[in-house]
Design a protein around this motif. Structure first.
Motif, short mmCIF file in Angstrom:
data_model
loop_
_atom_site.label_atom_id
_atom_site.label_comp_id
_atom_site.label_asym_id
_atom_site.label_seq_id
_atom_site.Cartn_x
_atom_site.Cartn_y
_atom_site.Cartn_z
N SER A 31 0.86 -1.19 0.00
CA SER A 31 0.00 0.00 0.00
C SER A 31 0.89 1.23 0.00
O SER A 31 1.68 1.42 0.91
N ALA A 32 0.78 2.06 -1.04
CA ALA A 32 1.66 3.23 -1.13
C ALA A 32 1.10 4.41 -0.35
O ALA A 32 1.87 5.23 0.15
N SER A 33 -0.23 4.49 -0.23
CA SER A 33 -0.80 5.65 0.46
C SER A 33 -1.87 5.29 1.48
O SER A 33 -2.65 6.15 1.90
N GLY A 34 -1.90 4.02 1.90
CA GLY A 34 -2.71 3.65 3.07
C GLY A 34 -4.08 3.06 2.79
O GLY A 34 -4.69 2.47 3.70
N THR A 35 -4.58 3.18 1.57
CA THR A 35 -5.94 2.71 1.28
C THR A 35 -6.00 1.18 1.32
O THR A 35 -6.85 0.59 2.01
N THR A 36 -5.09 0.54 0.60
CA THR A 36 -5.08 -0.93 0.56
C THR A 36 -4.75 -1.51 1.94
O THR A 36 -5.23 -2.58 2.31
N GLU A 37 -3.94 -0.77 2.70
CA GLU A 37 -3.59 -1.24 4.05
C GLU A 37 -4.84 -1.40 4.91
O GLU A 37 -4.99 -2.39 5.63
N PRO A 65 -2.75 -1.78 -4.61
CA PRO A 65 -3.49 -0.80 -5.42
C PRO A 65 -3.31 -1.13 -6.89
O PRO A 65 -2.25 -1.65 -7.27
N ILE A 66 -4.29 -0.85 -7.72
CA ILE A 66 -4.11 -0.97 -9.17
C ILE A 66 -3.29 0.22 -9.65
O ILE A 66 -3.62 1.37 -9.35
N TYR A 81 -3.58 -0.13 -14.44
CA TYR A 81 -4.45 -1.28 -14.78
C TYR A 81 -3.91 -2.64 -14.32
O TYR A 81 -4.52 -3.67 -14.60
N THR A 127 -7.41 -2.33 -4.36
CA THR A 127 -8.21 -1.10 -4.35
C THR A 127 -7.81 -0.34 -5.61
O THR A 127 -6.74 -0.58 -6.17
N GLY A 172 -11.16 3.10 -9.66
CA GLY A 172 -12.32 2.75 -10.48
C GLY A 172 -12.08 1.58 -11.43
O GLY A 172 -13.03 0.92 -11.85
C1 LIG Z 1 0.99 5.34 -10.10
C2 LIG Z 1 -0.46 5.11 -9.92
C3 LIG Z 1 -1.21 4.54 -10.94
C4 LIG Z 1 -2.58 4.30 -10.77
N1 LIG Z 1 -3.29 3.69 -11.78
C5 LIG Z 1 -4.62 3.45 -11.59
C6 LIG Z 1 -5.38 2.79 -12.62
O1 LIG Z 1 -4.87 2.38 -13.67
N2 LIG Z 1 -6.72 2.61 -12.40
C7 LIG Z 1 -7.33 3.03 -11.25
O2 LIG Z 1 -8.53 2.84 -11.11
N3 LIG Z 1 -6.63 3.63 -10.25
C8 LIG Z 1 -5.29 3.85 -10.39
N4 LIG Z 1 -4.58 4.45 -9.39
C9 LIG Z 1 -5.28 4.78 -8.11
C10 LIG Z 1 -5.00 3.74 -7.02
O3 LIG Z 1 -5.24 2.42 -7.48
C11 LIG Z 1 -5.91 3.98 -5.79
O4 LIG Z 1 -5.80 5.31 -5.35
C12 LIG Z 1 -5.54 3.01 -4.64
O5 LIG Z 1 -6.67 2.86 -3.79
C13 LIG Z 1 -4.34 3.47 -3.83
O6 LIG Z 1 -4.05 2.50 -2.84
P1 LIG Z 1 -2.94 2.70 -1.69
O7 LIG Z 1 -3.36 3.92 -0.86
O8 LIG Z 1 -3.01 1.46 -0.90
O9 LIG Z 1 -1.61 2.92 -2.34
C14 LIG Z 1 -3.22 4.67 -9.54
C15 LIG Z 1 -2.45 5.25 -8.53
C16 LIG Z 1 -1.09 5.46 -8.69
C17 LIG Z 1 -0.29 6.07 -7.57
#
Ligand SMILES: Cc1cc2nc3c(=O)[nH]c(=O)nc-3n(C[C@H](O)[C@H](O)[C@H](O)COP(=O)(O)O)c2cc1C
Length: 160
Positions: free
Chosen positions: A10-16, A84-85, A88, A113, A116
């Motif tokens: 999780s890079a920013s806490g959402t998936t965590e 996180p995605i 894609y 997570t 969308g």
């Molecule tokens: C580099 C990067 C690429 C991303 N690509 C997508 C994507 O292709 N499709 C999507 O729906 N969200 C995309 N996102 C949004 C993240 O999937 C979403 O904010 C996720 O919940 C973040 O999780 P985290 O807080 O655990 O890191 C992307 C985010 C980042 C930082």
């Protein structure tokens, strides 16, 4: 569900938040896939073609280093892997994690997570990193999905 692990990046806490709730819901152990070099907000700027995440994700053979000692996964039959995605698919640090372990014969279930997007080609990109494992495609969840929903889903995936 014994001998089950929830591993997450999780890079920013959402998936965590999602991963911790899943682990609590099914009584699984929890493991964080922690990058050796943490991702800053600037690193995560997908609008910037030169940001670290943009550069890394353009080269699917790049493997960001995972911090800490490699865990012995021997005792786990089932490993949920949450992330996180990114563009894609799963961030390539998830490939790093899978390649660090011998996962032959284990059930690997992905979940994510996103902003969308669905799971897309996620498992196709991860499959070569866990040869011999049974890699099952999970789904994208909203971060505030409740424990009951997660438990029912997880039990269904493990039995399927
Ligand atoms: C580099 C990067 C690429 C991303 N690509 C997508 C994507 O292709 N499709 C999507 O729906 N969200 C995309 N996102 C949004 C993240 O999937 C979403 O904010 C996720 O919940 C973040 O999780 P985290 O807080 O655990 O890191 C992307 C985010 C980042 C930082």
């Amino acid at each position: 569900m014994s001998r089950t692990l929830v591993a997450y990046f999780s890079a920013s806490g959402t998936t965590e938040r999602l991963a911790k709730r899943l682990a609590a819901a099914i009584g699984a152990d929890l493991y964080e896939i922690e990058p050796e070099i943490p991702y800053t907000a600037k690193d995560l700027d997908w609008m910037d073609k030169k940001s670290r995440s943009s550069v890394e994700m353009r080269d699917k053979s790049f493997r960001p280093a995972v911090a800490g000692d490699v865990w012995d996964m021997g005792e786990y039959d089932t490993i949920f892997v949450a992330f996180p995605i990114w563009w894609y698919v799963a961030p390539t640090i998830v490939n790093t994690f899978l390649e660090q372990h011998d996962l032959r014969g284990k059930k690997i279930i992905t979940l994510a997570t996103s902003g969308g997007s669905g799971m897309g080609n996620t498992n196709k990109e991860l499959a070569p990193s866990c040869p011999g494992a049974e890699l099952k495609e999970g789904k994208v969840f909203s971060a505030d999905t409740g424990e009951d929903v997660l438990r029912r889903w997880a039990e269904g995936m493990v039995l399927a």
